[in-house]
Scaffold this active site. Structure first.
Site, PDB file in Angstrom:
ATOM      1  N   GLY A  50       0.796  -1.218   0.000  1.00  0.00           N
ATOM      2  CA  GLY A  50       0.000   0.000   0.000  1.00  0.00           C
ATOM      3  C   GLY A  50       0.829   1.269   0.000  1.00  0.00           C
ATOM      4  O   GLY A  50       0.293   2.364   0.100  1.00  0.00           O
ATOM      5  N   CYS A  51       2.141   1.122  -0.097  1.00  0.00           N
ATOM      6  CA  CYS A  51       3.034   2.282  -0.171  1.00  0.00           C
ATOM      7  C   CYS A  51       3.580   2.381  -1.587  1.00  0.00           C
ATOM      8  O   CYS A  51       3.956   1.374  -2.174  1.00  0.00           O
ATOM      9  CB  CYS A  51       4.216   2.121   0.790  1.00  0.00           C
ATOM     10  SG  CYS A  51       3.737   2.127   2.521  1.00  0.00           S
ATOM     11  N   GLU A  52       3.647   3.611  -2.119  1.00  0.00           N
ATOM     12  CA  GLU A  52       4.242   3.785  -3.446  1.00  0.00           C
ATOM     13  C   GLU A  52       5.734   3.504  -3.399  1.00  0.00           C
ATOM     14  O   GLU A  52       6.299   2.919  -4.306  1.00  0.00           O
ATOM     15  CB  GLU A  52       4.000   5.210  -3.954  1.00  0.00           C
ATOM     16  CG  GLU A  52       2.611   5.405  -4.499  1.00  0.00           C
ATOM     17  CD  GLU A  52       2.414   6.774  -5.120  1.00  0.00           C
ATOM     18  OE1 GLU A  52       3.393   7.484  -5.385  1.00  0.00           O
ATOM     19  OE2 GLU A  52       1.249   7.121  -5.349  1.00  0.00           O
ATOM     20  N   SER A  53       6.395   3.972  -2.338  1.00  0.00           N
ATOM     21  CA  SER A  53       7.819   3.693  -2.146  1.00  0.00           C
ATOM     22  C   SER A  53       7.948   2.373  -1.398  1.00  0.00           C
ATOM     23  O   SER A  53       6.998   1.900  -0.788  1.00  0.00           O
ATOM     24  CB  SER A  53       8.465   4.797  -1.307  1.00  0.00           C
ATOM     25  OG  SER A  53       8.276   6.048  -1.907  1.00  0.00           O
ATOM     26  N   GLY A 121       0.348   5.907   2.436  1.00  0.00           N
ATOM     27  CA  GLY A 121       1.481   5.049   2.781  1.00  0.00           C
ATOM     28  C   GLY A 121       1.697   4.967   4.282  1.00  0.00           C
ATOM     29  O   GLY A 121       1.894   3.880   4.838  1.00  0.00           O
TER      30      GLY A 121
END
Length: 135
Positions: A50-53, A121
């Site tokens: 669920g985090c872009e990074s 995030g």
């Protein structure tokens, strides 16, 4: 809910600053405080979905309290993670479940700089913490 000592220090440091540039610099310095994770801890099992990074989270319980370590490959996010970790350090499970991340980052003066993807995030990290402690 009282703040852990390091969270109080963070609050004092960030609220003393004027403007985003100074806060961003301090945020990156806080990110450098994160304890490095081992190769094993940087595995898929510890990666937060669920985090872009890329974000990894490790939890352990000592003396009935939860302790977390985290890492990201994004510099600003490392700082935000460091601030999240000092806020939740040593919290009992019930308090961790009730934490308001938006309020915490607003208190620090960082709320307006949290893009929807960063907010999502950080909420994913908090949800992962809650999942780990209730497992």
């Amino acid at each position: 809910m009282s703040l852990p000592v390091a969270a109080t220090e963070a609050l004092e440091a960030f609220t003393a600053l004027q403007g985003w540039e100074q806060r961003a610099r301090l945020l990156m310095q806080w990110g450098e405080r994160l304890e490095p994770l081992s190769e094993v801890e940087l595995g898929d099992e510890q990666r937060v979905q669920g985090c872009e990074s890329n974000v990894w989270l490790v939890a352990d319980q000592r003396d009935q309290r939860w302790h977390f370590r985290a890492y990201s490959d994004a510099r600003l996010l490392r700082g935000l993670l460091a601030l999240l970790l000092v806020r939740v350090e040593g919290m009992p499970e019930a308090e961790l479940a009730a934490i308001d991340l938006t309020d915490w980052f607003n208190q620090l003066g960082l709320g307006r700089q949290l893009s929807p993807s960063r907010s999502n995030g950080l909420n994913a990290v908090l949800k992962r913490m809650q999942d780990l402690i209730s497992a």
